[in-house]
Scaffold this motif. Structure first.
Motif, PDB file in Angstrom:
ATOM      1  N   ASN A   1      -7.419   5.607  12.397  1.00 38.04           N
ATOM      2  CA  ASN A   1      -7.784   6.836  11.686  1.00 38.04           C
ATOM      3  C   ASN A   1      -7.669   8.085  12.555  1.00 38.04           C
ATOM      4  N   ASP A   2      -8.098   7.977  13.824  1.00 36.38           N
ATOM      5  CA  ASP A   2      -8.099   9.170  14.667  1.00 36.38           C
ATOM      6  C   ASP A   2      -6.693   9.532  15.170  1.00 36.38           C
TER       7      ASP A   2
ATOM      8  N   ASP B   1       0.815  -1.225   0.000  1.00 39.40           N
ATOM      9  CA  ASP B   1       0.000   0.000   0.000  1.00 39.40           C
ATOM     10  C   ASP B   1       0.845   1.270   0.000  1.00 39.40           C
TER      11      ASP B   1
ATOM     12  N   LYS C   1      -6.237   6.991   4.941  1.00 42.90           N
ATOM     13  CA  LYS C   1      -6.309   6.557   6.345  1.00 42.90           C
ATOM     14  C   LYS C   1      -6.789   5.117   6.471  1.00 42.90           C
ATOM     15  N   ASN C   2      -7.725   4.712   5.597  1.00 39.70           N
ATOM     16  CA  ASN C   2      -8.249   3.343   5.659  1.00 39.70           C
ATOM     17  C   ASN C   2      -7.195   2.314   5.282  1.00 39.70           C
ATOM     18  N   LYS C   3      -6.242   2.718   4.428  1.00 39.15           N
ATOM     19  CA  LYS C   3      -5.181   1.786   4.029  1.00 39.15           C
ATOM     20  C   LYS C   3      -4.112   1.635   5.125  1.00 39.15           C
ATOM     21  N   SER C   4      -3.949   2.645   5.947  1.00 35.97           N
ATOM     22  CA  SER C   4      -2.883   2.633   6.950  1.00 35.97           C
ATOM     23  C   SER C   4      -3.229   1.704   8.114  1.00 35.97           C
TER      24      SER C   4
ATOM     25  N   LYS D   1      -8.327  11.732   1.744  1.00 33.77           N
ATOM     26  CA  LYS D   1      -7.884  11.521   3.126  1.00 33.77           C
ATOM     27  C   LYS D   1      -8.453  10.225   3.696  1.00 33.77           C
ATOM     28  N   THR D   2      -9.735   9.993   3.441  1.00 32.86           N
ATOM     29  CA  THR D   2     -10.375   8.781   3.971  1.00 32.86           C
ATOM     30  C   THR D   2      -9.741   7.524   3.385  1.00 32.86           C
ATOM     31  N   ARG D   3      -9.505   7.545   2.057  1.00 29.52           N
ATOM     32  CA  ARG D   3      -8.915   6.367   1.404  1.00 29.52           C
ATOM     33  C   ARG D   3      -7.522   6.069   1.958  1.00 29.52           C
TER      34      ARG D   3
ATOM     35  N   SER E   1     -12.335  12.523   0.310  1.00 25.89           N
ATOM     36  CA  SER E   1     -12.208  11.154  -0.225  1.00 25.89           C
ATOM     37  C   SER E   1     -10.760  10.694  -0.199  1.00 25.89           C
TER      38      SER E   1
END
Length: 537
Positions: free
Chosen positions: A524-525, A468, A517-520, A513-515, A511
């Protein structure tokens, strides 16, 4: 001592009248550029000395090795110098060697006095058995007492105490002079100090000029002589020569890696009052860095009091220039409206920087009440200042380029209006490639950001699995995803503002940022906190 007094009288200096001054200032700037190299060379030498230590071997040899390491540290770092002095002292105790014990006590008194610890210095000095000292050690001991009383007077600045301190200092100066060989370094050094304190400045100048070019003089000794000469020369009306000696003192401190210094601070203060705020700001930052490196708390407080004043003036000058740019941009054609948008962004950034400076001023005020947090506070402020300096330069370069374009565009439009070539005016406007301008802006932003955060991409990728991670082409510094989080690292967290800067919709930024963060594998927070923790270099 008087030679540590800030030379506020340089306010009336006109640098154009000093034949050697520009060259000396350039030499100082070059020395500052290699400052880390000088420091690293000294640290490397110290590490070599440490590698030679043979603990458990011959105690006399070990004592001499500790002493050698101490001598390298004594003007570089207080804590390290103190640690090796204590090792030398403990070894001398084991040897039951009075001369070595006294040698250790004199060394301890030297660094305690350099750090501004007057009470502790007196305790150590008073514990030295004078009768057991040889002639050279006695001269050094009396010289230390001279410096102690003169420095104490300069510190308290109260005549009711100073008269007594100066009398004591003069008495010990006489003892040191009487023990010294006429014409020697020790003779003229102590004679010069006494003449300075008694107001015999011409004699003091003669004393110090007699020894300032002595062969074998180290950089620290030269810096002290040059700094003191600077004060005396200026006080006798020889401003040009006095100012040049102050610059030479600062150069000597840098090249010798002397962190326990005063010349650069005095020079910064002098330049500030003479109107050279940019140099003054740079030099004062370097003086603060030296004070922190050495661990001289009294010096940090002194520099920390002056630094916000210079920084405030620097920010005022920047805001004044921005105001002129803003007014000019409003007077041009439709293209100027695009420039205004960039100026507004710059203005917002400068307001943030100003808020940061106000926070820094508050930190400096707190610094007067607590020594415990001073190093961490100043380290954080240095990082903020470096980011500020880079981006002020960055945005002013951008403005300069756009103002040049506006000037050329205005001239072209004016000529075509005079000639009635209205179709050509339309064509000129249609030729403006906003997409290309925005790409150039992004590339400029990328270069400045990577300069500040060279490990940003590497650390960013460390928050993801191998599959990723972001792979960039060789000629690309940042892509859109990285650029979004680069802006966040600079303190721009608002999606709407990021969208305006990058010319995307707010939904697109959200979008991206969300994508990411979801991969990491970082929650997220906590992801943006991780980004903010990436350090500048």
């Amino acid at each position: 001592m008087k030679y540590t007094v800030v030379l506020l009288g340089f306010l009336s200096i006109s640098f154009s009248g000093f034949s050697d001054t520009p060259g000396l200032l350039n030499k100082l700037d070059k020395a500052l550029a290699k400052k880390d190299s000088f420091t690293n060379s000294k640290l490397t030498k110290i590490e070599t000395l440490k590698d030679r230590l043979r603990v458990g071997g011959d105690a006399v040899l070990i004592f001499n090795q500790y002493l050698e390491i101490f001598n390298e540290y004594k003007t570089l770092n207080f804590d390290s110098a103190y640690a090796y002095q204590k090792k030398a002292y403990n070894t001398a105790i084991k040897l039951n060697d009075t001369s070595k014990i006294n040698r250790s006590k004199i060394d301890l008194a030297f660094i305690l006095l350099s750090s501004g610890m007057f009470i502790e210095t007196k305790e150590v000095i008073d514990a030295i058995e004078i009768s057991s000292l040889d002639q050279k050690s006695k001269i050094e001991y009396y010289g230390l007492k001279v410096r102690y009383y003169y420095d104490l007077c300069d510190f308290v600045k109260d005549k009711s105490y100073c008269d007594s301190y100066l009398n004591s200092g003069n008495q010990y100066a006489d003892l040191a002079i009487n023990l010294s060989t006429f014409g020697s370094y020790d003779y003229f050094f102590n004679s010069g100090l006494k003449n300075l304190q008694q107001g015999n400045l011409q004699r003091g100048i003669s004393d110090y000029k007699s020894i300032i070019n002595t062969p074998g003089l180290d950089g620290h000794q030269y810096a002290i002589l040059a700094s003191t000469l600077s004060y005396m020369l200026y006080s006798t009306g020889q401003k040009s020569e006095g100012f040049n000696f102050l610059i030479r003192a600062a150069i000597a401190d840098i090249e010798y890696s002397t962190k326990e210094n005063i010349a650069l601070f005095k020079l910064a203060d002098t330049l500030f009052h003479a109107g050279d705020n940019e140099r003054a700001y740079h030099y004062m930052q370097e003086a603060m860095a030296d004070a922190e490196f050495y661990g001289a708390r009294h010096r940090q407080l002194r520099v920390g009091t002056m630094l916000p004043v210079i920084m405030g003036k620097q920010l005022a000058l920047v805001e004044e220039k921005n105001s002129l740019i803003y007014k000019y941009a409003l007077s041009v054609t439709v293209l100027s409206l695009l420039i205004v948008a960039f100026i507004v962004i710059i203005f917002i950034q400068l307001k943030k920087l100003k808020a940061a400076e106000q926070s820094r001023s508050a930190a400096n005020a707190a610094l007067l009440h607590t020594n415990k947090t001073i190093t961490e506070t100043n380290t954080a402020l240095r990082d903020a200042n470096r980011i500020k300096d880079e981006y002020i330069g960055y945005y002013f370069n951008i403005n300069s380029e756009y103002i040049d374009k506006i000037e050329r565009f205005k001239t072209s439009i004016s000529q075509k209006l005079e000639m009635g070539r209205y179709d050509d005016i339309k064509k000129s406007i249609y030729k403006i490639d906003l997409k290309k301008e925005r790409e150039d802006l992004s590339q400029s932003f990328d270069r400045v950001f990577i300069k500040l955060f060279p490990d940003f991409v590497k650390e960013f990728n460390s928050y993801f699995k191998d599959e990723d991670r972001i792979e960039l082409p060789p000629d690309v510094l940042l892509n859109t995803e990285l650029r979004i989080f680069a802006l966040i690292r600079l303190g721009i967290h608002d999606n709407d503002r990021i969208a305006k800067i990058l010319d995307y919709s707010v939904n697109t930024i959200y979008s991206y940022k969300t994508r990411i963060k979801n991969k990491s594998f970082v929650p997220n927070d906590e992801f943006e906190d991780k980004i903010m923790a990436i350090k500048a270099h």
